[in-house]
Design a protein around this motif. Sequence first.
Motif, PDB file in Angstrom:
ATOM      1  N   UNK A  70     -39.868 -34.861  55.209  1.00  7.86           N
ATOM      2  CA  UNK A  70     -38.469 -35.298  55.179  1.00  7.86           C
ATOM      3  C   UNK A  70     -38.132 -36.045  53.891  1.00  7.86           C
ATOM      4  N   UNK A  71     -39.028 -36.914  53.454  1.00 12.55           N
ATOM      5  CA  UNK A  71     -38.799 -37.668  52.212  1.00 12.55           C
ATOM      6  C   UNK A  71     -38.714 -36.712  51.024  1.00 12.55           C
ATOM      7  N   UNK A  72     -39.612 -35.742  50.972  1.00  7.75           N
ATOM      8  CA  UNK A  72     -39.605 -34.776  49.869  1.00  7.75           C
ATOM      9  C   UNK A  72     -38.318 -33.958  49.866  1.00  7.75           C
ATOM     10  N   UNK A  73     -37.878 -33.497  51.033  1.00  2.14           N
ATOM     11  CA  UNK A  73     -36.652 -32.689  51.095  1.00  2.14           C
ATOM     12  C   UNK A  73     -35.432 -33.540  50.756  1.00  2.14           C
ATOM     13  N   UNK A  74     -35.407 -34.771  51.212  1.00  2.00           N
ATOM     14  CA  UNK A  74     -34.297 -35.673  50.887  1.00  2.00           C
ATOM     15  C   UNK A  74     -34.212 -35.882  49.383  1.00  2.00           C
ATOM     16  N   UNK A  75     -35.347 -36.065  48.734  1.00  2.00           N
ATOM     17  CA  UNK A  75     -35.369 -36.250  47.273  1.00  2.00           C
ATOM     18  C   UNK A  75     -34.863 -34.997  46.561  1.00  2.00           C
ATOM     19  N   UNK A  76     -35.258 -33.826  47.054  1.00  2.00           N
ATOM     20  CA  UNK A  76     -34.822 -32.566  46.422  1.00  2.00           C
ATOM     21  C   UNK A  76     -33.319 -32.342  46.568  1.00  2.00           C
ATOM     22  N   UNK A  77     -32.750 -32.833  47.652  1.00  3.78           N
ATOM     23  CA  UNK A  77     -31.321 -32.638  47.883  1.00  3.78           C
ATOM     24  C   UNK A  77     -30.460 -33.756  47.292  1.00  3.78           C
ATOM     25  N   UNK A  78     -31.084 -34.783  46.740  1.00  9.59           N
ATOM     26  CA  UNK A  78     -30.331 -35.930  46.225  1.00  9.59           C
ATOM     27  C   UNK A  78     -29.332 -35.526  45.148  1.00  9.59           C
ATOM     28  N   UNK A  79     -29.665 -34.553  44.334  1.00  9.38           N
ATOM     29  CA  UNK A  79     -28.781 -34.125  43.247  1.00  9.38           C
ATOM     30  C   UNK A  79     -27.778 -33.059  43.691  1.00  9.38           C
ATOM     31  N   UNK A  80     -27.849 -32.613  44.930  1.00 10.46           N
ATOM     32  CA  UNK A  80     -26.968 -31.563  45.424  1.00 10.46           C
ATOM     33  C   UNK A  80     -25.787 -32.191  46.164  1.00 10.46           C
ATOM     34  N   UNK A  81     -24.604 -31.855  45.744  1.00  9.13           N
ATOM     35  CA  UNK A  81     -23.396 -32.368  46.391  1.00  9.13           C
ATOM     36  C   UNK A  81     -22.491 -31.187  46.721  1.00  9.13           C
ATOM     37  N   UNK A  82     -22.094 -31.098  47.974  1.00  9.00           N
ATOM     38  CA  UNK A  82     -21.253 -29.991  48.414  1.00  9.00           C
ATOM     39  C   UNK A  82     -20.406 -30.476  49.594  1.00  9.00           C
ATOM     40  N   UNK A  83     -19.114 -30.150  49.608  1.00 10.01           N
ATOM     41  CA  UNK A  83     -18.277 -30.614  50.722  1.00 10.01           C
ATOM     42  C   UNK A  83     -18.656 -30.005  52.069  1.00 10.01           C
ATOM     43  N   UNK A  84     -19.424 -28.921  52.066  1.00  9.15           N
ATOM     44  CA  UNK A  84     -19.821 -28.268  53.306  1.00  9.15           C
ATOM     45  C   UNK A  84     -21.190 -28.688  53.814  1.00  9.15           C
ATOM     46  N   UNK A  85     -21.836 -29.625  53.126  1.00 11.17           N
ATOM     47  CA  UNK A  85     -23.147 -30.114  53.560  1.00 11.17           C
ATOM     48  C   UNK A  85     -23.154 -31.636  53.443  1.00 11.17           C
ATOM     49  N   UNK A  86     -23.408 -32.306  54.559  1.00 13.20           N
ATOM     50  CA  UNK A  86     -23.394 -33.771  54.576  1.00 13.20           C
ATOM     51  C   UNK A  86     -24.575 -34.327  53.786  1.00 13.20           C
ATOM     52  N   UNK A  87     -24.335 -35.307  52.919  1.00 19.66           N
ATOM     53  CA  UNK A  87     -25.443 -35.885  52.160  1.00 19.66           C
ATOM     54  C   UNK A  87     -26.371 -36.735  53.030  1.00 19.66           C
ATOM     55  N   UNK A  88     -27.652 -36.676  52.711  1.00 16.62           N
ATOM     56  CA  UNK A  88     -28.655 -37.520  53.372  1.00 16.62           C
ATOM     57  C   UNK A  88     -29.013 -38.619  52.385  1.00 16.62           C
ATOM     58  N   UNK A  89     -28.946 -39.864  52.838  1.00 17.77           N
ATOM     59  CA  UNK A  89     -29.196 -41.003  51.955  1.00 17.77           C
ATOM     60  C   UNK A  89     -30.671 -41.387  51.865  1.00 17.77           C
ATOM     61  N   UNK A  90     -31.351 -41.374  53.023  1.00 16.82           N
ATOM     62  CA  UNK A  90     -32.747 -41.819  53.009  1.00 16.82           C
ATOM     63  C   UNK A  90     -33.426 -41.507  54.343  1.00 16.82           C
ATOM     64  N   UNK A  91     -34.751 -41.665  54.319  1.00 21.67           N
ATOM     65  CA  UNK A  91     -35.579 -41.564  55.521  1.00 21.67           C
ATOM     66  C   UNK A  91     -36.193 -42.940  55.729  1.00 21.67           C
TER      67      UNK A  91
END
Length: 157
Positions: free
Chosen positions: A43-64
Amino acid sequence: MGTRCFEDGIGRRWRSFEAATGEIETLVLHPRLAEAESTEAALVARTARLAAFSHPGIAPVYRVERGAGTRSKLAIVSAAVPGVRLSEVLRNAQALHVSPDLDAARFILAQVVTALADLHRHSRDLSHGAIGPERIVITPDGRAVIVEPVLAPMLEQ
């Protein structure tokens, strides 16, 4: 912790407010998922990979987060998306014997597919993992937003 808003086999979700980020949703994972050795790292690895991705159709994850001194308290903290989960819309429609509108279904599906295509353009090897009506929130203005986009590696394990 806040207001409980949704529960399924993956865990319980709570809504609360943080000064830095505003309204958040905290998914406290089911203890059997939280206790698996590889879950937190995935989960931590995936959260880090998605940190730079911003899209109105996908809710951002802040942390684990891991609860202090316990292996059974693991949580994913995300932006809270206003609206109702698609699973609830479908459940209510079924209870009222209302057939879902096909044009509305196509509209929602097109938004979900677009968001996923953009996620794959961001990184070809990323996958959402748990797409279903429980992971799609319909906002008050009719947008479909995919929530909890970091579940794939945890569920694969």
